[in-house]
Design a protein around this motif. Sequence first.
Motif, PDB file in Angstrom:
ATOM      1  N   GLN A 196      18.054  90.141  30.442  1.00 51.62           N
ATOM      2  CA  GLN A 196      19.167  89.414  29.685  1.00 51.62           C
ATOM      3  C   GLN A 196      19.429  88.439  30.364  1.00 51.62           C
ATOM      4  O   GLN A 196      20.032  87.095  29.525  1.00 51.62           O
ATOM      5  CB  GLN A 196      19.564  90.390  29.301  1.00 51.62           C
ATOM      6  N   THR A 215      18.127  85.320  30.102  1.00 50.76           N
ATOM      7  CA  THR A 215      18.527  84.352  28.367  1.00 50.76           C
ATOM      8  C   THR A 215      19.860  83.571  28.193  1.00 50.76           C
ATOM      9  O   THR A 215      20.052  82.595  28.065  1.00 50.76           O
ATOM     10  CB  THR A 215      17.506  84.833  27.694  1.00 50.76           C
ATOM     11  N   ALA A 216      20.641  84.689  28.906  1.00 50.76           N
ATOM     12  CA  ALA A 216      21.803  84.285  28.628  1.00 50.76           C
ATOM     13  C   ALA A 216      22.091  83.376  28.920  1.00 50.76           C
ATOM     14  O   ALA A 216      23.146  82.333  28.350  1.00 50.76           O
ATOM     15  CB  ALA A 216      23.509  85.309  28.872  1.00 50.76           C
ATOM     16  N   ILE A 236      20.695  80.382  29.587  1.00 49.54           N
ATOM     17  CA  ILE A 236      19.900  79.462  29.348  1.00 49.54           C
ATOM     18  C   ILE A 236      20.771  78.844  28.881  1.00 49.54           C
ATOM     19  O   ILE A 236      20.958  77.327  28.785  1.00 49.54           O
ATOM     20  CB  ILE A 236      18.778  79.732  28.945  1.00 49.54           C
ATOM     21  N   SER A 237      21.639  79.783  28.002  1.00 48.74           N
ATOM     22  CA  SER A 237      22.634  79.117  26.469  1.00 48.74           C
ATOM     23  C   SER A 237      23.953  78.816  27.606  1.00 48.74           C
ATOM     24  O   SER A 237      24.639  77.562  27.101  1.00 48.74           O
ATOM     25  CB  SER A 237      22.485  79.539  25.793  1.00 48.74           C
ATOM     26  N   GLU A 238      23.727  79.439  27.863  1.00 48.34           N
ATOM     27  CA  GLU A 238      25.461  78.477  29.606  1.00 48.34           C
ATOM     28  C   GLU A 238      25.293  77.386  30.209  1.00 48.34           C
ATOM     29  O   GLU A 238      26.136  76.292  30.426  1.00 48.34           O
ATOM     30  CB  GLU A 238      25.608  79.738  30.051  1.00 48.34           C
ATOM     31  N   LYS A 239      24.004  77.086  30.233  1.00 51.95           N
ATOM     32  CA  LYS A 239      23.730  76.121  30.997  1.00 51.95           C
ATOM     33  C   LYS A 239      24.632  75.654  32.260  1.00 51.95           C
ATOM     34  O   LYS A 239      24.918  74.330  32.564  1.00 51.95           O
ATOM     35  CB  LYS A 239      22.603  74.696  30.325  1.00 51.95           C
ATOM     36  N   ARG A 269      10.877  78.811  30.261  1.00 50.15           N
ATOM     37  CA  ARG A 269      12.279  77.862  29.199  1.00 50.15           C
ATOM     38  C   ARG A 269      13.596  77.473  30.043  1.00 50.15           C
ATOM     39  O   ARG A 269      14.081  76.517  29.812  1.00 50.15           O
ATOM     40  CB  ARG A 269      12.504  79.173  28.908  1.00 50.15           C
ATOM     41  N   ALA A 270      13.857  77.871  31.090  1.00 45.69           N
ATOM     42  CA  ALA A 270      14.811  77.400  31.611  1.00 45.69           C
ATOM     43  C   ALA A 270      14.991  75.627  32.514  1.00 45.69           C
ATOM     44  O   ALA A 270      16.288  75.212  32.359  1.00 45.69           O
ATOM     45  CB  ALA A 270      15.508  78.000  32.806  1.00 45.69           C
ATOM     46  N   ALA A 289      15.501  73.509  29.093  1.00 41.99           N
ATOM     47  CA  ALA A 289      16.244  73.667  29.030  1.00 41.99           C
ATOM     48  C   ALA A 289      17.582  72.502  29.418  1.00 41.99           C
ATOM     49  O   ALA A 289      18.714  72.292  29.789  1.00 41.99           O
ATOM     50  CB  ALA A 289      17.302  74.888  28.671  1.00 41.99           C
TER      51      ALA A 289
END
Lengths: 334, 318
Positions: A89, A92-93, A95-98, A118-119, A122
Amino acid sequence: MKIKNTLTAVAAILSVLGIADLSIAAGIDDPRRADYFKTFEGKTVAFVPVTMGIDLTDGWASVLQAQADDLGMKFVIRDPHFSADAGAQAITALISEKPDVLIVHNPDIQSYAKLLKRAEEAGIHVIQVNMRSNYNSDAYVGADWIGIGEAETQAVIDRCGAGTSQKIAILQGQPTSGSDSGMMKGAENILSKHPEIKVVANQGADWDATKARTIIATVIQQNPDLCGVVGFWDVMDLGAAAAIKESGKKIALVTSGGGEQMACDNVEKGVFDEEIAYPVLDQGHALAVMVQTVLQSGEPAGKNKFVIYTPSVRITKETLHPGLCWSAASIKKN
Amino acid sequence: MNQEKIVLLIAIVLFCAFSLFLNGFTSAGNLLTLVRGVSTLGILGVGMAILIIGRGIDLAIVAIYAMSAGWTLHLANGGIPIALAMLIGYLFALSAGVINGVLIAYVEVPALFATLGMASFVYGFARYALVPLYVVYMPEAASGIAWIGNGFMFGVPVPILFFAFVSLLGFAFLHFTKPGRFVYAMGDNFAAARMSGAPVRPMIVLQYAISATIAYLAGMITATAVASMNTNIANSSMIYDVILVVVLGGIGLSGGRGGVRNVVVGTLLIGILLNGMTIMDIQYTLQDVIRSLVLLIAIVIDSLVNPRDEQTAQQGDI
C-alpha cells in the motif's frame, strides 16, 4: 612629467594590486558545482523498509537522512512494520505521490515485484536494498548474499575438517526471502565441492531465536557429534548459540549479520565463532551514492541496471578491534 | 470420546510412530528438548485457558509477553539493577492486564475488541516510548537471572518446571478456589452467575491480571533462554498458536468447559509434531502444511464424533 610619473606610479600600484588580486583569487570556480546542487535541490527520496527499528534500516536511514539534509532533499520513510500488505500500500501511494527516488527493502522476492515495475513506468527511480525482488530495477545495493553464504559455509568447513565428524547443520531464516535464497545458493556452491561434509539438518527458524534454539537443541540430540552450524542471521542465531552452550559441546557457529556491536561482543565472548558482516553504515553510504548517481544520470527510470555489492567483513577473535562494529543505540540517540 | 481424548490419541499414535521410526526420539535428552521447546507456549496457553473458560479471550497476551520482557532488558541495559527492572517490567504487564479487565468488566467493551486494541497499544506504545530497538539484548549485569531460561533443577530444564508449576497452580485455582469455580460459572452462563451473586466484574479484572502475570513470566523465560527479546514476536502468528493449543486440547471458545489438562494435551501434540518433523529434517514450509493438516484432522474427527445439534450447542458458540 609630473602627471606622467604619477600615472606610471598609479599604474604600477594598480598592476601590483592586480597581481596581488589575482594571487588571492587563485581559487577556481567549478562550473559543475552549481549544477550539482541544483540537481538535488527539492528532490524527494522515499524509503520503504521491511520495518524500522532494526539495526539495518535504522542505520541506512540515518545516512540517507544526513545526505538529504545536506543536499536540500526531502527524505520520507513509510514504515510498513513487517507487513508486506502495508508495504504494498505504501508503494502504491508513493507511485501517485511521485518521489524522485524510491528505495525499497523487499520482504521477499515476489511481493513487490509488479509494483516496482509500475513505479519505474511512472518515472520513479527504484533502488532495492539488501533484499531484492524478482524485478530488476534501476539499482540493487546490498550484500552479495551468495558470496556471504559461500564464506560462511567455507568458514564452518574449515573448522570441520578431517578428524571431526564432518557433520554440519544449516539454519535458514525464511526460505522465500531474497537474502535466504542467496545464502543457500552460496552454501550449495561450497558443499558441492566438499562431498565429505554431511548436512544432517537444513531447517528454517523464521528469523526467530526461540525457534532456532529448539531446532538446534533437537539436532544436537539427534547428532551428538555435530561439528558446526551455518546460521543465516546473528539475531536469530543467538538461539542456536544458547542450544550449543547448553549441550556443553564444542560446536562451531558461524553467522552473518549487520556487524552491529552485538556481533563483536558475541564473537569476543565466543558465542559466535565467526560472523560474516555486511557493515550497515557502509551500505548506507553506498545507497546514498546510488541516489546521487541515478539523479545525475539524466536517464529515465528503469534504463540502467546498476548493481553494487557492498563488501563484507569477517569478524573473528583475530580480526576484532575497537570500531570494527557500529552501535545501533548511538544512531537511535541522534 | 471428546476432543481432548481424540487429540491425546493422535499424540500417542504420533509418539509411538516416531519412537519406532526415528532414532533417538525417545532418548531422555530428546524428550526434555521436546517439552522444553513448547513450554513457553504451554505456559501462555494456561493463561489463555483461564480466560477462555470464563468466556473471555486475551489477544494482547503475546504483546504483553514480548514488550514487558523487552522493556525489562532495556532498563537493565540502561544500568538499572535487574531486580528493579523486573519489578517495573512486571508492573507494566500487570497494568496492561488490569486495564484490559476494567475495559471489559466496567466499560463493557467486548473482550475481543478490547484486547485486540490493547495488543496494538502495548506494542505501539512500548516501541514508541519504552523500547526503541526491535531486538533487545540481555546485558552482562543481568546474568544472575539467566537460570530462568537456561538453568537445570533435578536434571530438568527450568522452563519445563515452570510449565509444570504454572499448570499445577492453574489447575488448583480452577478447581479448588472459589474464584476458580466462578470462572466456570461465568463461562457457562454469565447472566446466571451474575444473578446468583458472583462478583463478575472484579473476577474479570482478576482473570486478565492473571493472564498478564503469566505472560510476563513466559516473557522472562524466553528472554533469558536466548539472551535477547525480539519484540517483533508481538506481530507474529504466535497468538494463534496460543489459542490453538487451548482450543485443540478441547476447550471450547464458548466457555465453561475444559481445564488445564486440555492445554497440556494440546501443547504436547504440537511439541511432538515439531520435534518429529525437525528430526526428519522436513522443510519449513512443508512443516506448516503438515501441522495444519493434523490440526484439521483433529477438528474433523471431533465434529464427526461429536456432531453439533441443538442440545450440545451453547448460546454464544463461535
